[in-house]
Design a protein around this motif. Structure first.
Motif, short mmCIF file in Angstrom:
data_model
loop_
_atom_site.label_atom_id
_atom_site.label_comp_id
_atom_site.label_asym_id
_atom_site.label_seq_id
_atom_site.Cartn_x
_atom_site.Cartn_y
_atom_site.Cartn_z
N GLN A 98 0.82 -1.21 0.00
CA GLN A 98 0.00 0.00 0.00
C GLN A 98 0.86 1.26 0.00
O GLN A 98 0.47 2.27 -0.60
CB GLN A 98 -0.96 -0.01 1.19
CG GLN A 98 -2.03 -1.07 1.03
CD GLN A 98 -3.04 -1.05 2.14
OE1 GLN A 98 -3.68 -0.04 2.37
NE2 GLN A 98 -3.19 -2.17 2.83
N GLN A 99 2.03 1.21 0.62
CA GLN A 99 2.93 2.36 0.62
C GLN A 99 3.49 2.64 -0.78
O GLN A 99 3.87 3.77 -1.08
CB GLN A 99 4.09 2.14 1.60
CG GLN A 99 3.67 1.94 3.03
CD GLN A 99 2.85 3.09 3.57
OE1 GLN A 99 3.22 4.25 3.46
NE2 GLN A 99 1.70 2.78 4.17
N LYS A 100 3.51 1.60 -1.65
CA LYS A 100 4.09 1.74 -2.99
C LYS A 100 3.04 1.97 -4.08
O LYS A 100 3.41 2.27 -5.21
CB LYS A 100 4.90 0.49 -3.33
CG LYS A 100 6.14 0.33 -2.47
CD LYS A 100 6.91 -0.90 -2.90
CE LYS A 100 8.28 -0.92 -2.28
NZ LYS A 100 9.22 -1.70 -3.08
N THR A 102 1.23 4.28 -5.45
CA THR A 102 1.01 5.71 -5.58
C THR A 102 1.14 6.12 -7.05
O THR A 102 1.75 5.40 -7.85
CB THR A 102 2.04 6.51 -4.76
OG1 THR A 102 3.34 6.32 -5.35
CG2 THR A 102 2.07 6.06 -3.30
N LEU A 103 0.60 7.27 -7.38
CA LEU A 103 0.73 7.77 -8.75
C LEU A 103 2.19 8.00 -9.12
O LEU A 103 2.58 7.82 -10.28
CB LEU A 103 -0.07 9.08 -8.91
CG LEU A 103 -1.58 8.94 -8.90
CD1 LEU A 103 -2.24 10.31 -8.91
CD2 LEU A 103 -2.07 8.10 -10.06
N THR A 104 3.01 8.35 -8.15
CA THR A 104 4.44 8.56 -8.41
C THR A 104 5.12 7.26 -8.79
O THR A 104 5.98 7.25 -9.68
CB THR A 104 5.11 9.16 -7.16
OG1 THR A 104 4.42 10.35 -6.79
CG2 THR A 104 6.56 9.47 -7.42
N ASP A 105 4.76 6.17 -8.13
CA ASP A 105 5.43 4.88 -8.37
C ASP A 105 4.89 4.13 -9.57
O ASP A 105 5.56 3.24 -10.10
CB ASP A 105 5.29 3.98 -7.12
CG ASP A 105 6.08 4.52 -5.94
OD1 ASP A 105 7.19 5.03 -6.15
OD2 ASP A 105 5.56 4.46 -4.81
N ASN A 116 -5.60 8.68 -11.06
CA ASN A 116 -6.11 8.41 -9.72
C ASN A 116 -5.93 6.93 -9.40
O ASN A 116 -6.08 6.08 -10.28
CB ASN A 116 -7.59 8.80 -9.61
CG ASN A 116 -8.07 8.81 -8.18
OD1 ASN A 116 -7.34 9.16 -7.27
ND2 ASN A 116 -9.31 8.43 -7.98
N TYR A 141 -7.64 -2.52 -6.22
CA TYR A 141 -7.41 -1.12 -6.57
C TYR A 141 -8.11 -0.78 -7.88
O TYR A 141 -8.16 -1.60 -8.79
CB TYR A 141 -5.92 -0.83 -6.76
CG TYR A 141 -5.14 -0.75 -5.48
CD1 TYR A 141 -5.04 0.44 -4.77
CD2 TYR A 141 -4.49 -1.87 -4.98
CE1 TYR A 141 -4.33 0.50 -3.59
CE2 TYR A 141 -3.77 -1.81 -3.79
CZ TYR A 141 -3.69 -0.61 -3.11
OH TYR A 141 -2.99 -0.55 -1.95
#
Length: 149
Positions: A98-100, A102-105, A116, A141
């Motif tokens: 869940q920490q990974k 992200t839109l950045t990753d 999104n 997701y």
């Protein structure tokens, strides 16, 4: 519009890999764990992660882009000898994933832009066998993706 399923799976695998939890590298694979890939020994369990169910739906768009909504499920598997184990290893691996997510990753090909990411749900199932007990945590997701024309 074009097929984006493979691109989504590759992006998710790349986003969450390497998946290292408490110094242990957990294998991440698409659909199944090949026999040639060893499971990770994590907190007394044999652990691995699979990308399982997936679907895409076209949503609203405009003249400049096509929008698709992709749902993907990540399955975290931990197996213990019967009479041992618990949910905590699955939860620890889930937290690392869940920490990974992200839109950045999440890196997609140039014509696809993630706009999104939403976690739909997280649930755990327990499967008991004659000699093992398995804990399966499923993360679902939804990824909203713009396809640039």
């Amino acid at each position: 519009m074009r097929e984006i399923a493979t691109d989504i799976r590759i992006a998710v695998i790349n986003a969450i890999s390497p998946l290292i939890v408490s110094g242990v590298t957990i294998p991440v694979r698409d659909t199944e764990l090949p026999p040639s890939i060893a499971t990770a020994s994590y907190l007394g369990s044999q652990a691995y992660v699979l990308l399982t169910d997936q679907d895409e739906t076209e949503t609203t768009n405009n003249d400049c882009s096509i929008r698709q909504s992709a749902v993907i499920q990540i399955s975290i598997v931990t197996k213990f000898p019967q009479g041992s184990g618990g949910k905590k290893p699955c939860e620890n691996i889930s937290n690392a994933i869940q920490q990974k997510m992200t839109l950045t990753d999440l890196v997609l090909p140039g014509d696809l832009q993630p706009i999104n990411i939403t976690k739909n749900f997280s649930r755990i199932q327990i499967e008991q066998g004659s000699s093992q007990i398995g804990y399966l945590k499923i993360l679902s997701y939804t990824l909203d993706i713009f396809q640039v024309s």
